[in-house]
Design an enzyme around this catalytic site. Structure first.
Site, PDB file in Angstrom:
ATOM      1  CD  GLU A 149     106.935  64.114 118.261  1.00  0.00           C
ATOM      2  OE1 GLU A 149     108.145  63.822 118.743  1.00  0.00           O
ATOM      3  OE2 GLU A 149     106.807  64.877 117.163  1.00  0.00           O
TER       4      GLU A 149
ATOM      5  CB  CYS B 278     109.862  62.599 125.910  1.00  0.00           C
ATOM      6  SG  CYS B 278     110.077  64.277 125.310  1.00  0.00           S
TER       7      CYS B 278
ATOM      8  CD  GLU C  14     109.621  56.918 128.276  1.00  0.00           C
ATOM      9  OE1 GLU C  14     108.523  56.540 128.126  1.00  0.00           O
ATOM     10  OE2 GLU C  14     109.974  57.802 128.018  1.00  0.00           O
TER      11      GLU C  14
ATOM     12  CE  LYS D  58      92.471  62.011 126.147  1.00  0.00           C
ATOM     13  NZ  LYS D  58      93.056  61.962 127.546  1.00  0.00           N
TER      14      LYS D  58
HETATM   15  P1  NAD Z   1     100.111  57.944 127.788  1.00  0.00           P
HETATM   16  O1  NAD Z   1     100.299  57.361 126.460  1.00  0.00           O
HETATM   17  O2  NAD Z   1      99.544  57.176 129.108  1.00  0.00           O
HETATM   18  O3  NAD Z   1      99.103  58.993 127.496  1.00  0.00           O
HETATM   19  C1  NAD Z   1      99.211  60.170 126.580  1.00  0.00           C
HETATM   20  C2  NAD Z   1      97.511  60.484 126.241  1.00  0.00           C
HETATM   21  O4  NAD Z   1      97.184  59.677 125.304  1.00  0.00           O
HETATM   22  C3  NAD Z   1      96.754  60.942 127.244  1.00  0.00           C
HETATM   23  O5  NAD Z   1      95.888  62.053 127.125  1.00  0.00           O
HETATM   24  C4  NAD Z   1      95.870  59.535 127.403  1.00  0.00           C
HETATM   25  O6  NAD Z   1      94.479  59.830 127.781  1.00  0.00           O
HETATM   26  C5  NAD Z   1      95.847  59.310 125.752  1.00  0.00           C
HETATM   27  N1  NAD Z   1      95.632  57.991 125.607  1.00  0.00           N
HETATM   28  C6  NAD Z   1      95.791  56.802 126.393  1.00  0.00           C
HETATM   29  N2  NAD Z   1      95.336  55.669 125.774  1.00  0.00           N
HETATM   30  C7  NAD Z   1      94.822  55.973 124.724  1.00  0.00           C
HETATM   31  C8  NAD Z   1      94.298  55.380 123.586  1.00  0.00           C
HETATM   32  N3  NAD Z   1      93.957  54.055 123.694  1.00  0.00           N
HETATM   33  N4  NAD Z   1      93.805  55.881 122.733  1.00  0.00           N
HETATM   34  C9  NAD Z   1      93.824  57.270 122.589  1.00  0.00           C
HETATM   35  N5  NAD Z   1      94.550  58.174 123.278  1.00  0.00           N
HETATM   36  C10 NAD Z   1      95.012  57.298 124.655  1.00  0.00           C
HETATM   37  O7  NAD Z   1     101.491  58.669 128.152  1.00  0.00           O
HETATM   38  P2  NAD Z   1     101.573  59.637 129.568  1.00  0.00           P
HETATM   39  O8  NAD Z   1     102.113  58.769 130.735  1.00  0.00           O
HETATM   40  O9  NAD Z   1     100.392  60.824 129.564  1.00  0.00           O
HETATM   41  O10 NAD Z   1     102.928  60.615 128.961  1.00  0.00           O
HETATM   42  C11 NAD Z   1     104.342  60.145 129.363  1.00  0.00           C
HETATM   43  C12 NAD Z   1     105.039  59.138 128.256  1.00  0.00           C
HETATM   44  O11 NAD Z   1     105.063  60.437 126.760  1.00  0.00           O
HETATM   45  C13 NAD Z   1     106.358  59.109 128.134  1.00  0.00           C
HETATM   46  O12 NAD Z   1     106.519  57.546 127.421  1.00  0.00           O
HETATM   47  C14 NAD Z   1     107.050  60.027 127.269  1.00  0.00           C
HETATM   48  O13 NAD Z   1     108.416  59.698 127.060  1.00  0.00           O
HETATM   49  C15 NAD Z   1     106.260  60.545 126.371  1.00  0.00           C
HETATM   50  N6  NAD Z   1     106.691  61.716 125.726  1.00  0.00           N
HETATM   51  C16 NAD Z   1     107.107  61.685 124.499  1.00  0.00           C
HETATM   52  C17 NAD Z   1     107.344  63.335 124.204  1.00  0.00           C
HETATM   53  C18 NAD Z   1     108.041  63.253 122.551  1.00  0.00           C
HETATM   54  O14 NAD Z   1     108.106  64.208 122.115  1.00  0.00           O
HETATM   55  N7  NAD Z   1     108.743  61.998 121.852  1.00  0.00           N
HETATM   56  C19 NAD Z   1     107.420  64.338 124.718  1.00  0.00           C
HETATM   57  C20 NAD Z   1     106.676  64.033 125.812  1.00  0.00           C
HETATM   58  C21 NAD Z   1     106.350  63.142 126.436  1.00  0.00           C
END
Ligand code: NAD
Length: 494
Positions: A255, A289, A387, A180
């Protein structure tokens, strides 16, 4: 510079590029111009169902599940070759879609090819069990087997690199996949589907759903046939996913977000620490991240360090993501721009002195936030706790080692940390005391693909990377006990 329109994007299910069953689409915007780049098929419940059926069938009844390892790895390496051959085109798509500077997406794309090569090597060398001999009575052993159809959910901040970081070990270990993709950055996931299609993987082994998290993402998490969810994204989303995965007792890997400290002691190599601090928060547009969004400066070097930071902030080159000289591009979308600028306003209310670079006048159409320092910050301010995920760094003073460890740990997150000192004992001491999944001493965020990647506390559960991804997440160990003697069996009812 290229700001071309790109083709509309479809779902990829069972080896076919297809519209959503509802025929609905959503618009994909270019962060540099806020113009529409293309339309994207909007997958929903029924499309997810179809993709899961295809992946489940491909696992149980297709050739993938029973394929010889060597043959499977030939596919994995073919994917790597195709990515490497098309790296420049993929980097352009990624910059167009995400606003990340092209000099950085080129490096990420090279890493993406290496993700596949690395996991081909890893599976061949490390995906094996152990044998446990018990005297002359038993020989017990373990085998590692793939899980089945697994769901991968990715964010928009480094889409191609993070997607391949999951897809490569998932496929190399013999699972089938439903990806997804992040709705704000669908282009490189679509390109990966195209590459995997051309690599000739059997139908249903790899599927891509585009669509929103609350609908398509949630349907994937709740689907009974999906055996595991690997998720990268925000902490709050991770909590929801764990709850939704509970009913079907799914394995999950989380993650999540970060608020990572970079600690500079007064004996540190000043110039290298400065370069690392600046790069670590302003590269990837601050949408990283592991960004060092909190920098802790020891009192007697603080003024000198801040003076140098101010000079750097003025000179970080903001611009067109397609320009190889650009260091900082526009944020992913208007919603995220509003969130980040909201935090800069909050910093002023909380009492910080805000130092910002200037956005060039001809770039007002894009979602540009200039490199920003929050001076006189304290660790308990919301801007130092939450964050922000943009080019914004809290600058916090400390005096003693104990005090800075307390502050570094005084957050809900625990993803990464960076310690700068030339005192070898102190470097190790602090690294071991900071509650983070990953620590770097006298280094910027250099990745070693073999190490366990992930965070503790609010930054995640579980580790991927290296052999951790293949042995602890994408496979299940099975223990097989073999009697080689005549061990005693109780004779009940005899
Ligand atoms: P997000 O949580 O908004 O979305 C991530 C993904 O989850 C998207 O594909 C989204 O459509 C999906 N999603 C959202 N709600 C969902 C639900 N209820 N059920 C299933 N899927 C759902 O995150 P973002 O804004 O796209 O990314 C930024 C975040 O990611 C930041 O917090 C960053 O720190 C984190 N991040 C972490 C790492 C790591 O390795 N720890 C790496 C990169 C980014």
């Amino acid at each position: 510079m290229e700001h071309r329109k790109v083709d509309d994007v479809k779902l990829y299910i069972n080896g076919v590029f297809t519209d959503a069953i509802s025929s609905e689409h959503f618009d994909n915007l270019n962060p540099y111009t806020n113009e529409i780049s293309n339309r994207v098929a909007k997958g929903d419940n029924e499309d997810v169902d179809k993709a899961v059926q295809a992946a489940d069938h491909a696992f149980h009844h297709g050739p993938w599940g029973s394929m010889k390892q060597k043959e499977r790895m030939a596919y994995i390496e073919k994917i790597a070759d195709l990515i490497a051959n098309e790296a420049e085109e993929i980097a352009v798509l990624e910059s167009l879609d995400s606003g990340l500077p092209i000099s950085q997406t080129r490096k990420m794309t090279a890493r993406a090819a290496e993700n596949f090569r690395f996991y081909s090597r890893m599976v061949q060398s490390r995906m094996h069990g152990d044998a446990y001999q018990v005297d002359d009575e038993f020989i017990n052993y373990t085998v590692y087997q793939p899980l089945g159809a697994v769901g991968l959910i990715t964010p928009w901040n480094a889409p191609f690199m993070l997607t391949t970081w999951k897809v490569a070990p998932a496929l190399a270990t013999g699972n089938t996949v439903i990806l997804k993709a992040a709705e704000l950055s669908p282009l490189s996931a679509n390109r990966l589907a195209d590459i995997i299609d051309r690599a000739g993987l059997p139908a249903g082994v790899f599927n891509v759903i585009h669509g929103y998290g609350e609908t398509a993402g949630e349907a994937l998490v709740k689907n009974e046939k999906v055996k595991a969810i690997s998720f990268t994204g925000e902490t709050v989303t991770g909590k929801t996913i764990i709850k939704n995965a509970a009913d079907s007792l799914k394995k999950t890997s989380m993650e999540l977000g970060g608020k990572s400290p970079l600690i500079v002691f007064d004996d540190a190599d000043f110039d290298r620490a400065l370069d690392a601090a600046v790069w670590g928060i302003f590269s990837f547009n601050g949408e990283r991240c592991t960004a060092n969004s909190r920098v802790f400066l020891q009192k007697n070097i603080k003024d000198k360090f801040i003076k140098a930071l101010r000079q750097r902030v003025e000179k970080v080159k903001m611009g067109d993501p397609m320009d190889p000289k650009t260091q900082l591009g526009p944020l992913i979308d208007k919603g995220h721009f509003d969130k980040v600028t909201g935090y800069i306003d909050l910093a002023k209310e909380e009492g910080c002195e805000v130092v910002e670079g200037a956005v060039p006048a001809d770039m007002q159409a894009g979602n540009f936030v200039p490199p920003t320092l929050l001076l006189n910050a304290t660790n308990d301010m919301r801007v130092s706790q939450e964050e922000i995920f943009g080019p914004v760094m809290s600058v916090i003073e400390f005096e003693t080692e104990e005090e800075v460890i307390d502050m570094a740990n005084g957050t809900e997150y625990g993803l990464a940390g960076f310690v700068w000192t030339n005192d070898i004992k102190r470097g190790h001491r602090v690294a071991q005391a900071v509650d983070s999944g990953m620590l770097w001493i006298n280094a910027q965020n250099v990745r070693d693909l073999r190490i366990p990647f992930g965070g503790m506390k609010g930054s995640g559960i579980g580790r991927e990377g290296g052999h951790f991804a293949i042995l602890e997440f994408y496979t299940e160990p099975k223990a097989i006990h073999v009697s080689i003697g005549n061990h005693r069996i109780p004779e009940f009812g005899k």
